[in-house]
Design an enzyme around this catalytic site. Sequence first.
Site, mmCIF file in Angstrom:
data_model
loop_
_atom_site.group_PDB
_atom_site.id
_atom_site.type_symbol
_atom_site.label_atom_id
_atom_site.label_comp_id
_atom_site.label_asym_id
_atom_site.label_seq_id
_atom_site.Cartn_x
_atom_site.Cartn_y
_atom_site.Cartn_z
ATOM 1 C CE LYS A 91 -7.484 6.298 6.033
ATOM 2 N NZ LYS A 91 -8.635 5.443 6.887
ATOM 3 C CB SER A 106 -0.781 -0.046 1.165
ATOM 4 O OG SER A 106 -0.562 0.245 2.468
ATOM 5 C CG HIS A 137 9.660 1.060 12.880
ATOM 6 N ND1 HIS A 137 9.619 -0.576 12.264
ATOM 7 C CD2 HIS A 137 9.467 1.399 13.998
ATOM 8 C CE1 HIS A 137 9.802 -0.764 13.781
ATOM 9 N NE2 HIS A 137 8.896 -0.115 14.336
ATOM 10 C CD GLU A 197 3.570 2.913 7.533
ATOM 11 O OE1 GLU A 197 3.884 2.895 6.719
ATOM 12 O OE2 GLU A 197 3.621 2.486 8.811
ATOM 13 C CG LEU A 244 18.391 -4.565 3.668
ATOM 14 C CD1 LEU A 244 18.824 -3.103 3.143
ATOM 15 C CD2 LEU A 244 18.377 -5.221 3.352
#
Length: 211
Positions: A191, A28, A128, A193, A112
Amino acid sequence: MDTGFILPRAASVSDPLRLAVLISGSGSGLKSLLRHQSAGSRMHTTVLVISDRENAGGLQHGIDAGVKTVTVSLPKNIAPIEQRAIHEREIHGLLNAHEVELVILSGYMRILTPWLVGKWKGRILNIHPSLLPDFPGAHAHRDVLSAGAEVTGCTVHLVDEGVDTGPILAQRIVQVRSDDDEESLQERVKKVEHSLYPEIIDLISSGEVSL
Ligand code: GRF
């Protein structure tokens, strides 16, 4: 001070920053970034979407937008250390082949290794779903609710060798409601983010972010 972070160049609308978006799930965040990019003149463009899971729902958003979309699965039947090394070398090769300048982690569920971070330090962003340094890790909403926190939010940060520990670029607050469960909280945080991440990517692309 030399932080070891080399930020991307300042781009322009006529010569936009080339982004790769790494996803693992519904995408999203990817969708909202692609929508932002197609809604106006931006100084960044998404040239590559990489998923580590071939069934990630978010792959379709890349395909729909006409962006090169690739699944890079973990190789099977070898030791985990080799697996990660081969997987990341493949990702690094793709990033270089597509002349990527900024890597956007958007619901990418792998940590990573220092090798890949070292190659791209200052040019990997993560979002995050908590107010870091509080509630790092894969279960932020669950941890927020079980701690009884009254506020949460989201954080955009540069990726370093730790887990959700790199320099923070921006945060936005979301109130926790007494009747929230993980799902409702996640929905409200997402939302926020979806507006914060594109805003910060705009600022980085125009060279307005410094460390
Ligand atoms: C977002 O909440 C992001 O902060 C976290 O994973 C979620 C990804 O959601 N790292 P989506 O795949 O973009 O829908």
